[in-house]
Scaffold this active site. Structure first.
Site, PDB file in Angstrom:
ATOM      1  N   ASP A  47      -8.950   9.715  -2.004  1.00  0.00           N
ATOM      2  CA  ASP A  47      -8.017   9.157  -0.916  1.00  0.00           C
ATOM      3  C   ASP A  47      -8.884   9.587   0.487  1.00  0.00           C
ATOM      4  O   ASP A  47      -9.504  10.717   0.480  1.00  0.00           O
ATOM      5  CB  ASP A  47      -6.710   9.978  -0.693  1.00  0.00           C
ATOM      6  CG  ASP A  47      -5.752   9.064   0.111  1.00  0.00           C
ATOM      7  OD1 ASP A  47      -4.765   8.632  -0.619  1.00  0.00           O
ATOM      8  OD2 ASP A  47      -5.680   9.296   1.378  1.00  0.00           O
ATOM      9  N   ASN A 100      -6.025   0.868  -5.723  1.00  0.00           N
ATOM     10  CA  ASN A 100      -4.537   1.173  -5.115  1.00  0.00           C
ATOM     11  C   ASN A 100      -4.930   0.832  -3.330  1.00  0.00           C
ATOM     12  O   ASN A 100      -3.857   0.542  -2.799  1.00  0.00           O
ATOM     13  CB  ASN A 100      -3.950   2.166  -5.375  1.00  0.00           C
ATOM     14  CG  ASN A 100      -2.787   2.399  -4.422  1.00  0.00           C
ATOM     15  OD1 ASN A 100      -1.796   1.489  -4.720  1.00  0.00           O
ATOM     16  ND2 ASN A 100      -2.695   3.492  -3.968  1.00  0.00           N
ATOM     17  N   TYR A 166      -3.618 -10.437   5.572  1.00  0.00           N
ATOM     18  CA  TYR A 166      -2.972  -9.949   4.502  1.00  0.00           C
ATOM     19  C   TYR A 166      -2.753 -10.968   3.149  1.00  0.00           C
ATOM     20  O   TYR A 166      -3.585 -10.540   2.162  1.00  0.00           O
ATOM     21  CB  TYR A 166      -1.691  -9.142   4.818  1.00  0.00           C
ATOM     22  CG  TYR A 166      -1.159  -8.322   4.020  1.00  0.00           C
ATOM     23  CD1 TYR A 166      -1.707  -7.214   3.552  1.00  0.00           C
ATOM     24  CD2 TYR A 166      -0.122  -8.615   2.972  1.00  0.00           C
ATOM     25  CE1 TYR A 166      -1.361  -6.418   2.548  1.00  0.00           C
ATOM     26  CE2 TYR A 166       0.525  -8.068   2.107  1.00  0.00           C
ATOM     27  CZ  TYR A 166      -0.056  -6.534   1.892  1.00  0.00           C
ATOM     28  OH  TYR A 166       0.267  -5.726   0.868  1.00  0.00           O
TER      29      TYR A 166
END
Length: 271
Positions: A47, A100, A166
């Site tokens: 992350d 992800n 997007y």
């Protein structure tokens, strides 16, 4: 019939975006990581905000699982290499990659969007997944095969989104998944895509979500229920395990049926 493994015991998995910002509920990455750990996998939690990944690690280890964290920017090739090396260096193998990481990106139509912000949005949402696969595939090949799951969006399956970046980037993830499935099948690597609908996560909450808007999102599905990161994570965990051994190149909406219909009648209106 060949034996179908029901768990991930002895397997090693990477989840990018494995943290979850503070807030109500749980993010897709954290839920996925916890469910993979419950299935027996050892986790590399990557992350950009290491503290968020550390909280995921704490939750996994509290349940008896094993995980390590790494702060990384998956738009940087050297960071992607470090993530994979963290897995192979610690456990000697890599079996699962969950891509992800993703952002909403810049607002605007083709006429309005800022080109530099557009390029950055594609870098985060699309190129990062290619970069992670670039380094993960050789490690999976050495392990005898594996599973890659890319996180897309229902916005990549249909029109109607108010902004261009997007849905464009998520549509690219969908077809990138199909291409990768063909490329890496000879090495026993399956590649699938989960397309979440309007699940409620801390990221969504942080973006501003009134009670009325949240209820409207819930009503835009056949099941008339709200989804969470756990719903997404459960689908990802299935695609990572042996029960999905004959699935590759699949694009699976997790959206309570929102993509199954053109639209729902307004309350009080006709069908």
């Amino acid at each position: 019939m060949d034996e179908i493994a029901e768990n991930l015991a002895g397997k090693v998995a990477i989840v990018t975006g494995a943290g979850s910002r503070p807030g109500e509920g749980v993010g897709n990455g954290r839920a996925t990581a916890i469910l993979l750990a419950r299935a027996g996998a050892r986790l590399v939690l990557a992350d950009a905000v290491e503290a968020w990944a550390e909280e995921t690690r704490r939750m996994i280890e509290a349940e008896g699982g094993e995980a390590l964290t790494i702060a990384a920017d998956v738009t940087r090739p050297e960071d992607c290499r470090r993530i994979v090396e963290a897995a192979t260096g610690r456990w000697g193998r890599l079996d699962v990659l969950v891509n992800n990481v993703g952002i909403g990106g810049p607002k605007g139509t083709a006429e309005e969007v800022d080109p530099e912000a557009w390029a950055q949005g594609l870098l985060v949402n699309v190129t990062s997944m290619m970069l992670m696969a670039k380094y993960a595939v050789p490690a999976m090949r050495a392990a005898g095969g594996g599973s890659i799951v890319n996180i897309g969006s229902v916005a990549g399956l249909r029109g109607g989104h108010p902004h261009l970046l997007y849905p464009t980037s998520k549509g690219a993830v969908v077809n990138m998944t199909r291409a990768m499935a063909v490329h890496h099948a000879p090495d026993g690597i399956r590649v699938n895509c989960i397309c979440p609908g309007m699940v409620y996560t801390p990221m969504v909450q942080a973006g501003g979500m009134t009670a009325a808007k949240r209820d409207a999102r819930r009503r835009r599905s056949i099941l008339q229920t709200e989804g969470s990161g756990w719903d997404v994570g459960a689908a990802v965990a299935f695609l990572c395990g042996g029960r999905s051994r004959w699935m590759t190149g699949a694009i699976i909406p997790v959206d309570a049926g929102a993509t199954a219909i053109a639209g729902l009648p307004q309350e009080g209106g006709g069908g």
